[in-house]
Each structure stands twice: as structure tokens, then as C-alpha cells.
Design a protein around this motif. Structure first.
Motif, PDB file in Angstrom:
ATOM      1  N   VAL A 203      40.765  47.323  33.295  1.00  0.00           N
ATOM      2  CA  VAL A 203      41.650  48.700  33.195  1.00  0.00           C
ATOM      3  C   VAL A 203      41.415  49.568  32.054  1.00  0.00           C
ATOM      4  CG1 VAL A 203      44.076  48.857  33.056  1.00  0.00           C
ATOM      5  CG2 VAL A 203      43.320  47.059  34.416  1.00  0.00           C
ATOM      6  N   ARG A 204      41.242  48.986  30.800  1.00  0.00           N
ATOM      7  CA  ARG A 204      41.005  49.733  29.754  1.00  0.00           C
ATOM      8  C   ARG A 204      39.848  50.584  29.856  1.00  0.00           C
ATOM      9  NH1 ARG A 204      40.539  46.335  24.769  1.00  0.00           N
ATOM     10  NH2 ARG A 204      40.222  44.762  26.125  1.00  0.00           N
ATOM     11  N   ALA A 205      38.835  50.387  30.600  1.00  0.00           N
ATOM     12  CA  ALA A 205      37.659  51.197  30.717  1.00  0.00           C
ATOM     13  C   ALA A 205      37.878  52.334  31.695  1.00  0.00           C
ATOM     14  CB  ALA A 205      36.609  50.279  31.244  1.00  0.00           C
ATOM     15  N   ILE A 206      38.943  52.428  32.270  1.00  0.00           N
ATOM     16  CA  ILE A 206      39.385  53.587  33.416  1.00  0.00           C
ATOM     17  C   ILE A 206      39.691  54.846  32.404  1.00  0.00           C
ATOM     18  CG2 ILE A 206      40.707  54.545  35.142  1.00  0.00           C
ATOM     19  CD1 ILE A 206      41.045  51.412  36.221  1.00  0.00           C
ATOM     20  N   SER A 207      38.850  55.794  32.159  1.00  0.00           N
ATOM     21  CA  SER A 207      39.049  56.857  31.448  1.00  0.00           C
ATOM     22  C   SER A 207      40.329  57.922  32.113  1.00  0.00           C
ATOM     23  CB  SER A 207      37.880  57.753  31.383  1.00  0.00           C
ATOM     24  OG  SER A 207      37.384  58.388  32.568  1.00  0.00           O
ATOM     25  N   ASP A 208      40.593  57.719  33.202  1.00  0.00           N
ATOM     26  CA  ASP A 208      41.788  58.501  33.539  1.00  0.00           C
ATOM     27  C   ASP A 208      43.214  57.742  33.314  1.00  0.00           C
ATOM     28  OD1 ASP A 208      39.935  60.086  34.735  1.00  0.00           O
ATOM     29  OD2 ASP A 208      39.919  59.379  36.672  1.00  0.00           O
ATOM     30  N   ILE A 209      43.189  56.690  32.833  1.00  0.00           N
ATOM     31  CA  ILE A 209      44.491  56.142  32.343  1.00  0.00           C
ATOM     32  C   ILE A 209      44.766  56.881  31.088  1.00  0.00           C
ATOM     33  CG2 ILE A 209      45.888  54.369  32.113  1.00  0.00           C
ATOM     34  CD1 ILE A 209      44.398  52.753  33.989  1.00  0.00           C
ATOM     35  N   ASP A 210      45.807  57.732  31.026  1.00  0.00           N
ATOM     36  CA  ASP A 210      46.214  58.566  29.551  1.00  0.00           C
ATOM     37  C   ASP A 210      46.987  57.607  28.856  1.00  0.00           C
ATOM     38  OD1 ASP A 210      44.986  60.916  30.912  1.00  0.00           O
ATOM     39  OD2 ASP A 210      46.751  60.788  32.246  1.00  0.00           O
ATOM     40  N   TRP A 211      47.818  56.788  29.192  1.00  0.00           N
ATOM     41  CA  TRP A 211      48.784  56.041  28.328  1.00  0.00           C
ATOM     42  C   TRP A 211      48.643  54.639  28.598  1.00  0.00           C
ATOM     43  CZ3 TRP A 211      50.818  59.277  24.560  1.00  0.00           C
ATOM     44  CH2 TRP A 211      51.034  60.446  24.694  1.00  0.00           C
ATOM     45  N   SER A 212      49.144  53.721  27.467  1.00  0.00           N
ATOM     46  CA  SER A 212      49.254  52.570  27.677  1.00  0.00           C
ATOM     47  C   SER A 212      50.555  52.082  27.021  1.00  0.00           C
ATOM     48  CB  SER A 212      48.282  51.430  27.317  1.00  0.00           C
ATOM     49  OG  SER A 212      47.257  51.781  27.669  1.00  0.00           O
ATOM     50  N   VAL A 213      51.599  51.733  28.119  1.00  0.00           N
ATOM     51  CA  VAL A 213      52.859  51.153  27.300  1.00  0.00           C
ATOM     52  C   VAL A 213      52.800  49.743  27.246  1.00  0.00           C
ATOM     53  CG1 VAL A 213      55.494  51.006  27.673  1.00  0.00           C
ATOM     54  CG2 VAL A 213      54.174  53.140  28.256  1.00  0.00           C
ATOM     55  N   THR A 214      52.929  49.139  26.096  1.00  0.00           N
ATOM     56  CA  THR A 214      52.640  47.591  25.987  1.00  0.00           C
ATOM     57  C   THR A 214      53.843  47.005  25.433  1.00  0.00           C
ATOM     58  OG1 THR A 214      51.371  47.827  23.992  1.00  0.00           O
ATOM     59  CG2 THR A 214      50.045  48.092  25.965  1.00  0.00           C
ATOM     60  N   SER A 215      53.662  45.778  25.156  1.00  0.00           N
ATOM     61  CA  SER A 215      54.476  44.821  24.510  1.00  0.00           C
ATOM     62  C   SER A 215      55.943  45.063  24.972  1.00  0.00           C
ATOM     63  CB  SER A 215      54.313  45.068  22.948  1.00  0.00           C
ATOM     64  OG  SER A 215      53.073  44.895  22.511  1.00  0.00           O
ATOM     65  N   ASN A 216      56.233  44.942  26.524  1.00  0.00           N
ATOM     66  CA  ASN A 216      57.524  45.220  26.814  1.00  0.00           C
ATOM     67  C   ASN A 216      58.115  46.274  26.410  1.00  0.00           C
ATOM     68  OD1 ASN A 216      57.597  42.779  28.595  1.00  0.00           O
ATOM     69  ND2 ASN A 216      58.300  41.721  26.800  1.00  0.00           N
ATOM     70  N   GLY A 217      57.466  47.637  26.494  1.00  0.00           N
ATOM     71  CA  GLY A 217      57.893  48.536  26.015  1.00  0.00           C
ATOM     72  C   GLY A 217      57.823  49.131  24.712  1.00  0.00           C
ATOM     73  N   ALA A 218      57.551  48.139  23.580  1.00  0.00           N
ATOM     74  CA  ALA A 218      57.690  48.309  22.350  1.00  0.00           C
ATOM     75  C   ALA A 218      56.671  49.209  21.768  1.00  0.00           C
ATOM     76  CB  ALA A 218      57.471  47.321  21.542  1.00  0.00           C
ATOM     77  N   VAL A 219      55.395  49.310  22.251  1.00  0.00           N
ATOM     78  CA  VAL A 219      54.191  49.998  21.848  1.00  0.00           C
ATOM     79  C   VAL A 219      53.675  51.184  22.882  1.00  0.00           C
ATOM     80  CG1 VAL A 219      51.966  49.968  20.731  1.00  0.00           C
ATOM     81  CG2 VAL A 219      53.570  48.043  20.308  1.00  0.00           C
ATOM     82  N   LEU A 220      53.222  52.149  22.423  1.00  0.00           N
ATOM     83  CA  LEU A 220      52.707  53.515  23.206  1.00  0.00           C
ATOM     84  C   LEU A 220      51.490  53.623  22.638  1.00  0.00           C
ATOM     85  CD1 LEU A 220      52.884  55.558  25.447  1.00  0.00           C
ATOM     86  CD2 LEU A 220      54.115  56.889  23.734  1.00  0.00           C
ATOM     87  N   TYR A 221      50.329  53.663  23.586  1.00  0.00           N
ATOM     88  CA  TYR A 221      49.040  53.898  23.052  1.00  0.00           C
ATOM     89  C   TYR A 221      48.550  55.334  23.741  1.00  0.00           C
ATOM     90  CZ  TYR A 221      48.582  49.336  20.789  1.00  0.00           C
ATOM     91  OH  TYR A 221      48.705  48.240  20.158  1.00  0.00           O
ATOM     92  N   ASP A 222      48.068  56.440  23.126  1.00  0.00           N
ATOM     93  CA  ASP A 222      47.283  57.310  23.806  1.00  0.00           C
ATOM     94  C   ASP A 222      45.870  56.982  23.966  1.00  0.00           C
ATOM     95  OD1 ASP A 222      46.514  59.892  24.450  1.00  0.00           O
ATOM     96  OD2 ASP A 222      47.697  61.029  23.051  1.00  0.00           O
ATOM     97  N   ASN A 223      45.794  56.645  25.336  1.00  0.00           N
ATOM     98  CA  ASN A 223      44.186  56.356  25.627  1.00  0.00           C
ATOM     99  C   ASN A 223      43.248  57.537  25.281  1.00  0.00           C
ATOM    100  OD1 ASN A 223      45.477  53.828  26.071  1.00  0.00           O
ATOM    101  ND2 ASN A 223      45.469  54.280  28.432  1.00  0.00           N
ATOM    102  N   ARG A 224      44.037  58.601  25.477  1.00  0.00           N
ATOM    103  CA  ARG A 224      43.083  59.911  25.428  1.00  0.00           C
ATOM    104  C   ARG A 224      42.408  59.805  23.932  1.00  0.00           C
ATOM    105  NH1 ARG A 224      47.566  63.909  26.988  1.00  0.00           N
ATOM    106  NH2 ARG A 224      48.434  62.657  25.606  1.00  0.00           N
ATOM    107  N   LEU A 225      43.162  59.428  23.047  1.00  0.00           N
ATOM    108  CA  LEU A 225      43.038  59.465  21.604  1.00  0.00           C
ATOM    109  C   LEU A 225      41.773  58.191  21.073  1.00  0.00           C
ATOM    110  CD1 LEU A 225      46.060  60.220  19.812  1.00  0.00           C
ATOM    111  CD2 LEU A 225      44.137  61.729  20.257  1.00  0.00           C
ATOM    112  N   TYR A 226      42.391  57.210  21.731  1.00  0.00           N
ATOM    113  CA  TYR A 226      41.734  55.559  21.476  1.00  0.00           C
ATOM    114  C   TYR A 226      40.646  55.206  22.365  1.00  0.00           C
ATOM    115  CZ  TYR A 226      45.285  55.843  18.025  1.00  0.00           C
ATOM    116  OH  TYR A 226      46.219  56.314  17.096  1.00  0.00           O
ATOM    117  N   GLY A 227      40.774  55.877  23.645  1.00  0.00           N
ATOM    118  CA  GLY A 227      39.739  55.101  25.024  1.00  0.00           C
ATOM    119  C   GLY A 227      40.167  53.711  25.000  1.00  0.00           C
TER     120      GLY A 227
END
Length: 105
Positions: free
Chosen positions: A69-93
């Protein structure tokens, strides 16, 4: 104002969708809780190509989101930890960033 959905001749809905958010377990992932179907990858790619932000939302922490899932470059954001953390996958891959969600705001 009420927005009415219109259906084109090809059956597609013409509503202006700006983002899709996908749960992992029991939704995006197959029964093995690790892999994703080729059809789902194609759907994410098609959404991304139509300027729709693609987001995964999960109770998991970022580091245990499956690599497939993390390897899919078309996923822009990840909302994790039951909504407590937001990652911008465009920045971090696919790598877990060292910054916390508060640094992204």
C-alpha cells in the motif's frame, strides 16, 4: 443549495469528487490483510489521474501499513493512528517521516 447527481451516458456520475478515503482492513486490503488487488491499484491510479486526492485511513500506525500500500505513489495522504496522525505521502513517499503531524499544519 442542493447538488444533484447527474449520470452521463456511459453511466459515470458527474459529481465533482475531490478526495477518496479508503479504509484498509476489510476494505482496500485482501483477506490476507497485506495485499491489494490489481483492480484497486488501477482504480486509485484512475482517480489520481482525474485529480482526485487518494487517502488511506486506518487505525494502524504508519509503520505497519503494508509495503504494497505504501508503495502506491498515487496515494497522496495517510491518516493513521485512529485519525491522530496525518502524513503527506507526496513529501515522504513510502518511508515513515520523522516529523509528526503537527509539523504538516
Amino acid at each position: 443549495m442542493t447538488q444533484h447527481n447527474q449520470i452521463r451516458a456511459d453511466g459515470m456520475n458527474t459529481v465533482n469528487i475531490r478526495m477518496i478515503a479508503m479504509d484498509l482492513d476489510g476494505t482496500l486490503l485482501k483477506n490476507d490483510h497485506r495485499s491489494i488487488s490489481k483492480a484497486s491499484v488501477r482504480a486509485i491510479d484512475a482517480a489520481h489521474n482525474n485529480h482526485i486526492a487518494c487517502t488511506v485511513a486506518t487505525g494502524r500506525i504508519f509503520s505497519i501499513i503494508p509495503h504494497q500500500v505504501r508503495a502506491i505513489s498515487d496515494i497522496d495522504w495517510s491518516v493513521t493512528s485512529n485519525g491522530a496522525v496525518l502524513y503527506d505521502n507526496r513529501l515522504y513517499g513510502s518511508k515513515e517521516p520523522s516529523l509528526t503531524g503537527r509539523h504538516l499544519c
